[in-house]
Scaffold this active site. Structure first.
Site, PDB file in Angstrom:
ATOM      1  N   GLN A  53     184.610  68.902  -2.033  1.00 50.01           N
ATOM      2  CA  GLN A  53     185.981  68.464  -1.748  1.00 50.01           C
ATOM      3  C   GLN A  53     186.435  68.974  -0.378  1.00 50.01           C
ATOM      4  OE1 GLN A  53     187.873  66.320  -3.676  1.00 50.01           O
ATOM      5  NE2 GLN A  53     189.244  66.355  -1.924  1.00 50.01           N
ATOM      6  N   ASP A  91     179.408  60.629  -1.619  1.00 45.35           N
ATOM      7  CA  ASP A  91     180.584  60.384  -0.769  1.00 45.35           C
ATOM      8  C   ASP A  91     180.195  59.550   0.459  1.00 45.35           C
ATOM      9  OD1 ASP A  91     183.076  61.162  -1.613  1.00 45.35           O
ATOM     10  OD2 ASP A  91     182.846  63.257  -0.995  1.00 45.35           O
ATOM     11  N   LYS A  99     188.965  63.225 -10.204  1.00 45.21           N
ATOM     12  CA  LYS A  99     187.549  62.833 -10.197  1.00 45.21           C
ATOM     13  C   LYS A  99     186.884  63.234 -11.509  1.00 45.21           C
ATOM     14  CE  LYS A  99     187.489  62.902  -5.227  1.00 45.21           C
ATOM     15  NZ  LYS A  99     187.234  63.617  -3.979  1.00 45.21           N
TER      16      LYS A  99
END
Ligand code: NDP
Length: 281
Positions: A96, A119, A52
């Site tokens: 994460q 997200d 990422k």
């Protein structure tokens, strides 16, 4: 012969578009920024976080890294999320997953400001998707829709079957397809006679997490098959999906490979969501 949908090429195209948009925003004095939080040092998470950050660097998004020890408390993580929520120079916040056992993922995801939830996992964004309001859509489902659109595959009016009902793939992809006017069926582990249902699909999306489970017996002649699954051959770097590619490819009209199908789209859409956030705010 089926069309093999090239997710790598399409994801690169999207990243290039994002790169240009980020540069335009920078010219007008707006730097797009993403905060990435990792708790602990799980090797798979470290690889995902690294990818990422690399993608951020490529498209010109500033990434801010936060690494908390594996025994960090929930309060510590929530304090950091709160701080980032309040910072005007942060457009997106990504925690994460999975998180260590002492931390509730649900409480942490809920704490992220929905305006910075790139997200798309916050319940408010999920709800927005269900009621057809603007919000962030999870990156993998968004990537699947983008793959279909950019491959010239019409969704409206089609019979779509999604195998899997997880909150990160199955449910949101089903909602997205519904929003695009498909007729959608969601299957799961309690679905009776799965093959009869999946054989109705013009577009079959497989996010079941079972290696090579979907063979030609589950697929209608000429269907489009999207394989979300990622599995590693033990002891090697080789990857394969939830779909048995060799068996299914001869009967379908288009198929995503693993690797190089849905996988690269997830990060590309994350980059796209970050730009979207900067533009909205
Ligand atoms: P989950 O394990 O959370 O969900 C799997 C779903 O499949 C569940 O809804 C389960 O049903 C259903 N299922 C399990 N067995 C069967 C069966 N025999 N018949 C029908 N349905 C079944 O997985 P995820 O959605 O998180 O991920 C799915 C796959 O996609 C994994 O391989 C994962 O690695 C991959 N993935 C890939 C991403 C990418 O970027 N390409 C991103 C995210 C995931 P029930 O709810 O009843 O248990």
């Amino acid at each position: 012969m089926a069309m093999v949908i090239d997710g790598k090429r399409i994801s690169e195209q999207i990243k290039e578009e994002v790169r240009q948009e980020v540069a335009r925003l920078k010219q007008s004095g707006r730097q797009v920024s993403l905060a990435v939080i990792q708790v602990g040092d799980d090797p798979a998470s470290t690889v995902y976080v690294g990818n990422k950050k690399k993608a951020c660097e490529y498209v010109g998004i500033r990434s801010l890294s936060y690494e908390l020890p594996g025994d960090a408390s929930e309060e510590e993580l929530l304090r950091l999320v709160e701080e980032l929520n309040g910072r005007s120079d942060v457009d997106g916040i990504l925690v994460q997953l999975p998180l260590p056992g002492q931390i509730s993922e649900e409480r942490v995801l809920k704490a992220i400001s929905p305006e910075k939830d790139v997200d798309g996992f916050h319940a408010l964004n999920m709800g927005a998707l269900c009621v057809g309001k603007p919000g962030f859509v999870p990156c993998t489902p968004l990537g699947i829709l983008e793959l279909l659109k950019r491959s010239g595959i019409e969704v409206s009016g089609k019979e779509c079957v999604v195998v899997g009902r997880s909150n990160i793939v199955g449910k949101p992809v089903a909602m997205l397809l519904l929003r695009e006017d498909a007729t959608v069926t969601i299957c799961h582990s309690r679905t009776r006679d799965l093959a009869t249902v999946t054989k109705r699909a013009d577009i079959l999306i497989v996010a079941v997490g079972k290696p090579k489970m979907i063979t030609a017996d589950y697929v209608k002649e000429g269907a489009v098959v999207i394989d979300v699954g990622i599995h590693r051959v033990p002891g090697s770097r080789k990857l394969f999906g939830d779909v048995d590619f060799e068996s299914v490819e001869p009967v379908c009209s288009a198929i995503t490979p693993v690797p190089g199908g849905v996988g690269p789209m997830t990060i590309a859409m994350l980059m796209s969501n970050c730009v979207e956030s900067a533009k909205r705010r």
